[in-house]
Scaffold this motif. Structure first.
Motif, short mmCIF file in Angstrom:
data_model
loop_
_atom_site.label_atom_id
_atom_site.label_comp_id
_atom_site.label_asym_id
_atom_site.label_seq_id
_atom_site.Cartn_x
_atom_site.Cartn_y
_atom_site.Cartn_z
N GLN A 229 -41.53 35.20 16.22
CA GLN A 229 -42.52 35.28 17.31
C GLN A 229 -41.81 35.94 18.49
N ARG A 231 -42.43 37.72 21.04
CA ARG A 231 -42.88 37.73 22.44
C ARG A 231 -42.74 36.38 23.12
N LYS A 232 -42.36 35.35 22.35
CA LYS A 232 -42.22 34.02 22.94
C LYS A 232 -40.77 33.76 23.36
N GLN A 233 -40.60 32.81 24.25
CA GLN A 233 -39.26 32.46 24.72
C GLN A 233 -38.43 31.89 23.57
N ASN A 236 -38.50 28.12 22.60
CA ASN A 236 -39.73 27.69 21.91
C ASN A 236 -39.72 28.12 20.44
N VAL A 237 -39.30 29.37 20.20
CA VAL A 237 -39.31 29.89 18.84
C VAL A 237 -38.32 29.14 17.96
N LYS A 246 -37.23 20.99 21.69
CA LYS A 246 -37.00 22.11 22.58
C LYS A 246 -35.86 21.82 23.56
N LYS A 261 -35.03 31.02 28.27
CA LYS A 261 -36.30 31.72 28.51
C LYS A 261 -36.27 33.17 28.02
N ARG A 263 -36.13 36.38 25.47
CA ARG A 263 -36.80 36.70 24.20
C ARG A 263 -35.79 37.30 23.24
#
Length: 281
Positions: A229, A231-233, A236-237, A246, A261, A263
């Motif tokens: 993913q 485009r996500k931080q 989180n991924v 997290k 934060k 990518r």
């Protein structure tokens, strides 16, 4: 090789003679530009003792030039009729062997008796990435690879961090080899003409990776998860992909100097190496 040699004419003669209709959906585009072939031969830098694997022998026209420069050329052609054509065209070359075989089904164990070798190929666009990853599995015997690929794929392969093209393919190839783009080939360099521009790339296999990783499998697993993913931080991924909380992932990233934060596309190969060495999963 003479620059005035009409490759287009010879290609059309062979296609008519053997009643073969190229299938564009299978990536059957034949190189008809002599200057492009010269670039391929120069990039391959073949010596008299070299063994060359050609991916897609096609009509055998590039194969002839490889055979004049190398000790042995082994062509892999999956299309039964093309295989038969190239075998006939190359019948006068004792150092050429054409196999009707899918290159994706060839394992490193099959190559054990051949020693080191080089690869040259005009890769079908629809399976370019699987073929490249298959070649990376041969890195202990592979010396170099000179490949014609879709320009978009070439940009992904050579991309540094921070670009939209940067990803799993970039890291996978650059981990195993020093890679560069040699030239772009216009659509008109091929018959039938493809829908996209192609690029010629060269990869020289590294003696050792540019980064130190404790566990190669873990390293590439983290890369795959990180870009799942993109485009996500990152925190989180990784938390979702690795089934961690997290907060734990964020703390671990911070401890090795990586902002949670960020990518994945902003991380260098060295960043991924530090992460994989610290985060064994």
């Amino acid at each position: 090789m003479p620059q005035d040699w009409s490759l287009l004419k010879e290609t059309k003669i062979l296609l008519k003679q053997y009643q073969f209709n190229p299938k564009k959906k299978l990536g059957q585009h034949f190189l008809i530009d002599s200057s492009a072939i010269e670039k391929i031969l120069k990039a391959a830098n073949l010596e008299k003792e070299d063994i060359v694997f050609e991916i897609g022998s096609g009509l055998g026209l590039l194969t002839k030039e490889l055979a004049k420069r190398a000790k042995k050329v082994i062509g892999f052609e999956v299309d039964e009729k093309l295989c038969s054509i190239s075998q006939r065209v190359l019948a006068g070359y004792s150092n050429v062997e054409i196999k009707r075989e899918d290159i994706l089904r060839v394992s490193p164990a099959d190559l054990h008796s051949l020693g080191k070798f080089k690869v040259v190929g005009n890769l079908p666009y629809y399976i370019t990435t699987p073929i490249i990853f298959s070649l990376l599995g041969w890195s202990k015997r592979l010396m170099s690879a000179v490949l014609t690929v879709q320009k978009e794929v070439a940009e992904r392969i050579i991309s540094p961090p921070g670009r939209k093209e940067y990803g799993i393919l970039s890291i996978g190839v650059q981990f195993h080899g020093e890679v560069e783009k040699i030239a772009d080939f216009k659509k008109e360099c091929f018959f039938p003409m493809p829908d996209v521009v192609s690029s010629l790339i060269r990869m020289k296999v590294r003696a050792k990776p540019p980064v130190l990783v404790k566990d190669k499998e873990n390293f590439f697993n983290l890369v795959r998860v990180s870009f799942s993913q993109r485009r996500k931080q990152l925190a989180n991924v990784l938390a979702k992909g690795l089934n961690f909380k997290k907060e734990i992932i964020s703390d671990k990233l911070s401890l090795i100097g990586i902002d949670p934060k960020r990518r994945a596309e902003t991380l260098s190969m060295d960043d991924f190496a530090k992460l994989s060495n610290f985060l064994i999963v």
